[in-house]
Design a protein around this motif. Structure first.
Motif, PDB file in Angstrom:
ATOM      1  N   VAL A 464       0.839  -1.205   0.000  1.00  0.00           N
ATOM      2  CA  VAL A 464       0.000   0.000   0.000  1.00  0.00           C
ATOM      3  C   VAL A 464       0.868   1.247   0.000  1.00  0.00           C
ATOM      4  CG1 VAL A 464      -1.699   1.307   1.329  1.00  0.00           C
ATOM      5  CG2 VAL A 464      -1.966  -1.158   1.072  1.00  0.00           C
ATOM      6  N   SER A 465       2.005   1.197   0.711  1.00  0.00           N
ATOM      7  CA  SER A 465       2.894   2.366   0.741  1.00  0.00           C
ATOM      8  C   SER A 465       3.433   2.704  -0.643  1.00  0.00           C
ATOM      9  CB  SER A 465       4.049   2.114   1.708  1.00  0.00           C
ATOM     10  OG  SER A 465       4.905   1.088   1.216  1.00  0.00           O
ATOM     11  N   GLN A 466       3.600   1.716  -1.492  1.00  0.00           N
ATOM     12  CA  GLN A 466       4.087   1.981  -2.838  1.00  0.00           C
ATOM     13  C   GLN A 466       3.002   2.541  -3.750  1.00  0.00           C
ATOM     14  OE1 GLN A 466       7.395   1.693  -3.401  1.00  0.00           O
ATOM     15  NE2 GLN A 466       7.389   1.196  -1.215  1.00  0.00           N
ATOM     16  N   LEU A 467       1.742   2.436  -3.324  1.00  0.00           N
ATOM     17  CA  LEU A 467       0.629   2.938  -4.131  1.00  0.00           C
ATOM     18  C   LEU A 467       0.114   4.279  -3.656  1.00  0.00           C
ATOM     19  CD1 LEU A 467      -1.350  -0.418  -4.460  1.00  0.00           C
ATOM     20  CD2 LEU A 467       0.013   0.688  -6.236  1.00  0.00           C
ATOM     21  N   VAL A 468       0.675   4.783  -2.569  1.00  0.00           N
ATOM     22  CA  VAL A 468       0.216   6.036  -1.985  1.00  0.00           C
ATOM     23  C   VAL A 468       1.123   7.155  -2.456  1.00  0.00           C
ATOM     24  CG1 VAL A 468      -0.130   7.286   0.165  1.00  0.00           C
ATOM     25  CG2 VAL A 468      -0.776   4.904   0.014  1.00  0.00           C
ATOM     26  N   GLU A 469       0.523   8.277  -2.814  1.00  0.00           N
ATOM     27  CA  GLU A 469       1.289   9.424  -3.277  1.00  0.00           C
ATOM     28  C   GLU A 469       1.621  10.394  -2.150  1.00  0.00           C
ATOM     29  OE1 GLU A 469      -0.932  11.207  -6.366  1.00  0.00           O
ATOM     30  OE2 GLU A 469      -0.668   9.540  -7.793  1.00  0.00           O
ATOM     31  N   LEU A 470       0.869  10.370  -1.057  1.00  0.00           N
ATOM     32  CA  LEU A 470       1.148  11.251   0.069  1.00  0.00           C
ATOM     33  C   LEU A 470       2.391  10.768   0.805  1.00  0.00           C
ATOM     34  CD1 LEU A 470      -2.490  11.726   1.409  1.00  0.00           C
ATOM     35  CD2 LEU A 470      -1.191  13.259  -0.063  1.00  0.00           C
ATOM     36  N   VAL A 471       3.358  11.650   0.974  1.00  0.00           N
ATOM     37  CA  VAL A 471       4.648  11.245   1.539  1.00  0.00           C
ATOM     38  C   VAL A 471       4.503  10.816   2.991  1.00  0.00           C
ATOM     39  CG1 VAL A 471       6.994  12.023   2.036  1.00  0.00           C
ATOM     40  CG2 VAL A 471       5.844  12.779  -0.050  1.00  0.00           C
ATOM     41  N   ASP A 472       3.764  11.576   3.778  1.00  0.00           N
ATOM     42  CA  ASP A 472       3.622  11.240   5.193  1.00  0.00           C
ATOM     43  C   ASP A 472       2.932   9.893   5.387  1.00  0.00           C
ATOM     44  OD1 ASP A 472       4.833  13.628   5.787  1.00  0.00           O
ATOM     45  OD2 ASP A 472       2.932  14.719   6.036  1.00  0.00           O
ATOM     46  N   VAL A 473       1.878   9.658   4.634  1.00  0.00           N
ATOM     47  CA  VAL A 473       1.181   8.374   4.731  1.00  0.00           C
ATOM     48  C   VAL A 473       2.082   7.232   4.278  1.00  0.00           C
ATOM     49  CG1 VAL A 473      -0.839   7.082   3.968  1.00  0.00           C
ATOM     50  CG2 VAL A 473      -1.030   9.523   4.404  1.00  0.00           C
ATOM     51  N   ARG A 474       2.861   7.467   3.254  1.00  0.00           N
ATOM     52  CA  ARG A 474       3.767   6.426   2.770  1.00  0.00           C
ATOM     53  C   ARG A 474       4.799   6.073   3.832  1.00  0.00           C
ATOM     54  NH1 ARG A 474       6.863   7.803  -2.615  1.00  0.00           N
ATOM     55  NH2 ARG A 474       4.700   7.702  -3.369  1.00  0.00           N
ATOM     56  N   LEU A 475       5.357   7.063   4.516  1.00  0.00           N
ATOM     57  CA  LEU A 475       6.349   6.790   5.554  1.00  0.00           C
ATOM     58  C   LEU A 475       5.736   6.007   6.715  1.00  0.00           C
ATOM     59  CD1 LEU A 475       8.291  10.175   5.646  1.00  0.00           C
ATOM     60  CD2 LEU A 475       9.023   8.005   4.650  1.00  0.00           C
ATOM     61  N   VAL A 476       4.517   6.370   7.090  1.00  0.00           N
ATOM     62  CA  VAL A 476       3.845   5.639   8.179  1.00  0.00           C
ATOM     63  C   VAL A 476       3.615   4.181   7.786  1.00  0.00           C
ATOM     64  CG1 VAL A 476       1.728   5.477   9.516  1.00  0.00           C
ATOM     65  CG2 VAL A 476       2.789   7.704   9.145  1.00  0.00           C
ATOM     66  N   LEU A 477       3.163   3.958   6.560  1.00  0.00           N
ATOM     67  CA  LEU A 477       2.921   2.588   6.108  1.00  0.00           C
ATOM     68  C   LEU A 477       4.224   1.796   6.000  1.00  0.00           C
ATOM     69  CD1 LEU A 477       0.223   3.307   3.396  1.00  0.00           C
ATOM     70  CD2 LEU A 477      -0.123   2.164   5.580  1.00  0.00           C
TER      71      LEU A 477
END
Length: 591
Positions: A464-477
């Motif tokens: 899911v982190s690789q499919l998210v464009e939001l940087v903060d959400v990607r780091l959390v995932l």
């Protein structure tokens, strides 16, 4: 001389006449600003020169006819009407509206008090009381109709009709449920007549309050007349519900759907549970679900809007909850658990299909998205009913990845929200059932099940982190996925090295502290070399957790020898980490 004198007299007379005309014209202009037509001339008619006739002016364009089905015309007409309406003062409000409604309420209360006094003092019998109540209510209804049709749309007329409808329903309840002088079948017939008359008046007058009393009162009639769970009561409620849905779609009264649902849903639940069969309640429940889906979606089609209305959204959500919960409970109680799961799956697919069709039609994207969202939410419930253990965790994790992919392809952020929700459900289920936190001390019941569930969550979080464009959400995932993989490895170390559950070995805790320290050291070094701040911070956090474990748990729970080993191992890791941190930092500063 005589001729000159005559000429002067003629000029003086003309001057007096001119002055008189000026005075008269001035007086006429002061009294009537419109110019007066000049008197016809008495001169000889002259023949005008022959010219070509002027071309006839083009006919005016036809006025556009407002389409009664067009919401734009309706909205424009309502806006113009509201603009043309004069503002009401407080005096007009008190004298025109409040006094009328207080008068109607006073009449209803007076009728009720009269019946109570008549009963207590024995003035009239039961049949006479019922007849007087119906006759008085009917006279009040006729008076309201007369006032409206002859005197115009006044608050007094609307209040009289509304009070008459309330009094008729109250009289019907008293006659059927309290005194039982009217049979239930006859009571339902009377309620149908009252509801139909009230609905016709509401449509003619476009009065929403009268519609509420008439239609919602008809829906509540099976309860008012004390009806049981017979087929007649059910048929009456269905007919009243169909009429209510038709009225709200015709007159665009969206709030009516919510009121109809709140009144009819308890009756449907009571009727369904009072029967012993299964097919008929499920068929009625399916019809009930279809009616309210048509009510919500049909209203959105009749009155399109860019934002989702609260009434339509509430009806769709409540309808989905009722259809899913009542259908599942009925099938699970009278059928099989597999059949109950199949029912929930059918409702889920229905909402997803409706939402998909809505995106391709002229339906509002907001309500289409709500339909898909309800279907996606129910899909999680379906998985919870059909699966258990790691299979359920894997299903929720896979759904999280799919929704994240949909969000990436369509740009719909609400799909990403659902993705995170399903990932959270999978993680929560894993921490409660498969691998609770105390497993790091006591071990797990089944290592393969626990590791499989934890790895499902971790891999799903990384995908899911690789499919998210939001940087903060990607780091959390990314952090969630890394922690999950570390947690799975820790469970394996504790379960393998712990040995017998009766006499667990303390080597597992020493090895766990060393493992955490080594992983933290590697993360710090890699973060320093690659200049990855997040990786360095994660390594430092894990190293701090390892130190906290040594002082909080190992110092108090382990034996002396294992305690010494644990402290020495963590101390060596801290020294190496400090050396690596300073060495890399110094080399980077010199470069």
């Amino acid at each position: 001389m005589d001729r000159e004198r005559a000429l002067e007299e003629r000029l003086d007379e003309i001057e007096r006449l001119v002055r008189t005309l000026v005075v008269r014209v001035t007086e006429l202009e002061l009294h009537d600003p419109a110019p007066a037509e000049p008197p016809p001339r008495t001169q000889m008619p002259t023949v005008p020169p022959r010219t070509a006739p002027a071309p006839a002016p083009p006919p005016p364009p036809p006025e556009p006819v407002a389409d009664p089905e067009s919401p734009d015309q309706t909205t424009r007409g309502r806006a113009e009407t509201e603009t043309d309406k004069p503002e009401r003062s407080l005096e007009d409000l008190l004298g025109g509206r409040i006094l009328a409604w207080l008068g109607g309420l006073a009449i209803v209360v007076g009728v009720v008090f009269f019946l109570v006094i008549a009963v207590d003092r024995g003035w009239i019998g039961v049949e006479a009381r019922v007849a007087l109540a119906f006759v008085g209510s009917t006279i009040l209804l006729a008076a309201g109709l007369f006032l409206y049709e002859r005197r115009g749309q006044t608050e007094a007329a609307v209040a009289a009709v509304a009070s008459a409808l309330a009094a008729l329903y109250a009289s019907l309840t008293y006659a059927t449920a309290v005194q039982e002088v009217i049979a239930q079948e006859a009571g339902l017939l009377v309620a149908g007549l009252v509801g139909a008359a009230g609905a016709a008046i509401a449509v003619r007058w476009r009065s929403q309050f009268v519609a509420a009393l008439a239609l919602l009162g008809a829906l509540a009639a099976p309860v008012l007349v004390g009806g049981d769970t017979t087929g007649l009561s059910l048929a009456f409620m269905v007919v009243a519900l169909v009429a209510t849905v038709g009225a709200l779609l015709w007159q665009r009264w969206g709030w009516l759907a919510l009121g109809a649902f709140l009144i009819s849903a308890p009756q449907l639940v009571y009727w369904s549970w009072d029967r012993d069969d299964l097919l008929l309640p499920l068929a009625v429940l399916a019809l009930y679900w279809c009616l309210f889906v048509v009510a919500a979606i049909g209203y959105e089609l009749r009155v399109p809007a860019s934002a989702l209305r609260v009434s339509s959204a509430s009806v769709l959500l409540l309808n989905a909850a009722l259809a899913t919960a009542l259908g599942w409970s009925l099938v699970d109680d009278r059928g099989t658990s597999q059949g109950a799961t199949a029912w929930v799956l059918g409702v889920t697919l229905s909402y997803i299909v409706l939402g998909g069709v809505g995106f391709r039609q002229r339906m509002s994207t907001e309500i289409a998205a709500l339909l898909v969202a309800v279907g996606v939410g129910l899909s999680g419930v379906t998985l919870a009913l059909a699966l258990d253990g790691p299979a359920l965790v894997a299903g929720w994790s896979a759904e999280a990845v799919i929704l994240a992919w949909v969000s990436r392809r369509t740009g719909e952020q609400r799909a990403l929200v659902f993705s995170v929700v399903f990932l959270g459900l999978a993680a929560l289920h894993t921490l409660i059932d498969e691998a609770p936190p105390d497993s790091l001390i006591d071990g797990v019941a089944d290592l393969r099940v626990a590791v499989a569930a934890v790895l499902c969550v971790g891999i799903a979080a990384l995908l899911v982190s690789q499919l998210v464009e939001l940087v903060d959400v990607r780091l959390v995932l990314l952090g969630v996925g890394s922690v999950a993989i570390l947690y799975a490895a820790s469970l394996a170390i504790v379960d393998v090295l712990q040995g017998d559950a009766a006499e667990p070995s303390q080597t597992a805790q020493v090895a766990l502290s060393m493992f955490w320290g080594i992983v933290a050291l590697v993360a710090i070094v890699v973060g320093l070399v690659g200049d990855v701040r997040e990786l360095r911070y994660g390594g430092l956090a894990l190293l701090g957790l390892s130190v906290a474990k040594v002082f909080a748990y190992d110092l108090s729970e382990l034996d002396s020898l294992y305690r010494v080993l644990s402290f020495i191992a963590v101390g060596i890791v801290l020294l190496v980490g400090a050396y690596a941190y300073q060495r890399v930092r110094t080399a980077g500063a010199q470069a």
